[in-house]
Design a protein around this motif. Structure first.
Motif, mmCIF file in Angstrom:
data_model
loop_
_atom_site.group_PDB
_atom_site.id
_atom_site.type_symbol
_atom_site.label_atom_id
_atom_site.label_comp_id
_atom_site.label_asym_id
_atom_site.label_seq_id
_atom_site.Cartn_x
_atom_site.Cartn_y
_atom_site.Cartn_z
ATOM 1 N N HIS A 194 0.908 -1.379 -0.068
ATOM 2 C CA HIS A 194 -0.152 0.041 0.004
ATOM 3 C C HIS A 194 0.647 1.192 0.173
ATOM 4 N N GLY A 195 2.060 1.017 0.039
ATOM 5 C CA GLY A 195 3.029 2.409 -0.068
ATOM 6 C C GLY A 195 3.606 2.667 -1.403
ATOM 7 N N THR A 196 3.307 1.634 -2.347
ATOM 8 C CA THR A 196 3.939 1.817 -3.588
ATOM 9 C C THR A 196 2.839 1.866 -4.624
ATOM 10 N N PRO A 197 3.214 1.965 -5.960
ATOM 11 C CA PRO A 197 2.281 2.106 -6.834
ATOM 12 C C PRO A 197 1.255 0.802 -6.823
ATOM 13 N N LEU A 198 1.674 -0.207 -6.274
ATOM 14 C CA LEU A 198 0.631 -1.497 -6.075
ATOM 15 C C LEU A 198 -0.598 -1.147 -5.230
ATOM 16 N N ALA A 199 -0.416 0.065 -4.522
ATOM 17 C CA ALA A 199 -1.554 0.522 -3.800
ATOM 18 C C ALA A 199 -3.010 0.608 -4.573
ATOM 19 N N ARG A 200 -2.532 0.924 -5.986
ATOM 20 C CA ARG A 200 -3.960 1.149 -6.799
ATOM 21 C C ARG A 200 -4.480 -0.247 -7.180
ATOM 22 N N LEU A 201 -3.784 -1.165 -6.949
ATOM 23 C CA LEU A 201 -4.371 -2.607 -7.458
ATOM 24 C C LEU A 201 -4.774 -3.420 -6.119
#
Length: 495
Positions: free
Chosen positions: A160-167
């Protein structure tokens, strides 16, 4: 000076330091520049004598969870931390809303197909909640008692602290709900720091809660002040310390001030390297405050939002990420992220004559922004609560620039007392093994500009006091903080 210890500043960290030192049997004097003590815990009547407004903080998840307050035991001292059934809510522009209920099962059921993902994120944190809190609110200078806490936080920060948060979530509701609590980092998003904030505060909503003190935040300050004086300490208000040399004679000085203020009162005495480190300390975005006196509860489009202790107005996850990142870069434009609290929704005693009630709101703005936030915040609330403007009887606005004038620790309106980047969270205010001890003999920093950072948790003051006790007084055992029999008798008499 006859005191063993002088504490400068009476915010929650200054007072926790004073409590700890006084309970160790030392003579303690507290100096506060403002006319009243309490710092971020101050409450007062702004418009009507029977309606109390929280001037800075209003909701206190850390006061229910931190190690300092767990032992200090606010409840035993007569401070009621009232739990809203819904810790926080996040309405969306199209009328939908997401809710973090105190009950995890209810929350997951409300999030539909993302309920399983929310449970997978929060349930392990709840199972290790005390270890997670104690690790996050430590000085971060030693091995944790349990490796579960850092591992859980690290896993969540990667997701949740990287661009993965959007997924991470399938629905806009769950994504926005977590983004709203992550925005308490008041900085660029998504980042490891924003994710850590979301994990810490987010799971507490389902655990010890996001409580509102009955009667206002000042009740916490009153309990701390009463304990200081009960153990022989004195508190002097309306006296600003302008030079640390004024405090000669005390064996230990604990300063509840930030780097900028420390430089102002001690700069010429500090070694060049340490002074340079303080000068490079970074501040984050500002907060602009609006206090409303309203004639009715906020007319939220979704009435269930009105049951929440805290409401986040930021739109969808992508809107929160974009706006907070723009604000962190010092750029204005777009609708700001706004936090809203209607204390009377949880504490009915906050309603005054003729149904008048306080409403508390902050907007995140660029650091030092001089703009009056009144119209901006009113319009933001109106977007999600049509008719709100018609309920407003009075309002008071404080820009980010004015917030610093009110409290010098809030540089440019930065209520976090320093940018909450991952590096600066760990190494605030400068990289040192003991972040509280300064190069000046017997002088310690204990503000939110030291670990663990912002929040009404008392831990920076407590940890700084423990450091000073060891080094200046050779006292290694932590003094007991729990209420004495006389404290309980006093409470019973007051009741």
């Amino acid at each position: 000076m006859t005191a063993d210890v002088v504490v400068v500043g009476s915010g929650p960290n200054g007072l926790s330091a004073a409590v700890t030192m006084a309970r160790a049997g030392l003579r303690v004097e507290v100096y506060e520049a403002a006319p009243e003590a309490g710092g971020g815990l101050r409450s007062k009547a702004l418009f009507r004598q029977d309606v109390v407004h929280d001037i800075c903080s209003a909701v206190h998840p850390m006061a229910a969870a931190s190690a300092f307050f767990r032992e200090f035991d606010l409840q035993a001292r007569g401070v009621e931390l009232l739990q809203p059934a819904i810790g926080y809510a996040h309405p969306l522009p199209d009328g939908r809303a997401a809710f973090a209920h105190h009950d995890l099962d209810t929350t997951c059921a409300g999030l539909g197909r993302d309920g399983r993902a929310w449970r997978a994120l929060m349930e392990p944190l709840l199972a290790h909640s005390r270890a997670v809190v104690d690790f996050a609110l430590s000085g971060q200078r030693g091995l944790p008692e349990s490796l579960a806490a850092p591992l859980l936080l690290a896993r969540g920060m990667l997701s949740h602290g990287t661009p993965l948060a959007r997924l991470a979530f399938a629905t806009e509701e769950a994504a926005a709900l977590l983004a709203g609590v992550a925005a308490h980092v008041v900085g660029r998003m998504p980042t490891p720091s924003s994710a850590a904030t979301a994990l810490l505060l987010g799971h507490l909503a389902h655990g010890t809660g996001w409580p509102v003190p009955r009667g206002g935040s000042t009740r916490i300050a009153e309990a701390l002040l009463a304990d200081v004086t009960a153990h022989g300490g004195t508190v002097t208000t309306g006296q600003r310390i302008t030079d640390v040399r004024e405090l000669r004679g005390a064996r230990a000085v604990l300063l509840d001030v930030g780097p900028k203020e420390f430089l102002a009162i001690a700069g010429p005495l500090l070694p060049r390297g340490y002074r340079r480190g303080l000068l490079s300390f970074r501040y984050g975005p500002g907060a602009a405050k609006v206090d409303f006196l309203t004639s009715a509860p906020i007319p939220w489009a979704d009435p269930m939002v009105g049951r929440a202790g805290t409401v986040h107005l930021g739109g969808r996850q992508r809107d929160v990420f974009r706006q907070e990142s723009l604000t962190a870069r010092g750029k204005r434009g777009g609708a700001p992220f706004v936090l809203v609290v209607d204390p009377a929704a949880t504490d009915s005693g906050r309603v005054g004559a003729n149904g008048l009630r306080p409403v508390w709101a902050y907007a995140h703005v660029p650091n030092g922004d001089p703009t009056d936030p009144g119209d901006l915040v009113t319009a933001r609330i109106e977007q999600y609560a049509p008719g709100f403007t018609d309920t407003v009887v009075e309002r008071r606005s404080v820009s980010a620039a004015d917030l610093e004038r009110y409290n010098p620790n809030y540089v440019g309106g930065d209520i976090a007392a320093g940018a909450m980047t991952l590096k600066q969270t760990l190494l605030r205010p400068v990289p040192r093994w003991d972040p509280y001890r300064t190069p000046l003999r017997g002088v310690y920093l204990c503000s939110a500009s030291t670990p663990p950072g912002p929040g009404v948790h008392g831990m920076a003051g407590y940890l700084a006091a423990r450091s000073a006790l060891r080094r200046e007084f050779e006292i290694r055992a932590a003094p007991p903080l729990s209420p004495t029999r006389s404290d309980r008798i006093h409470r019973a008499g007051a009741a």
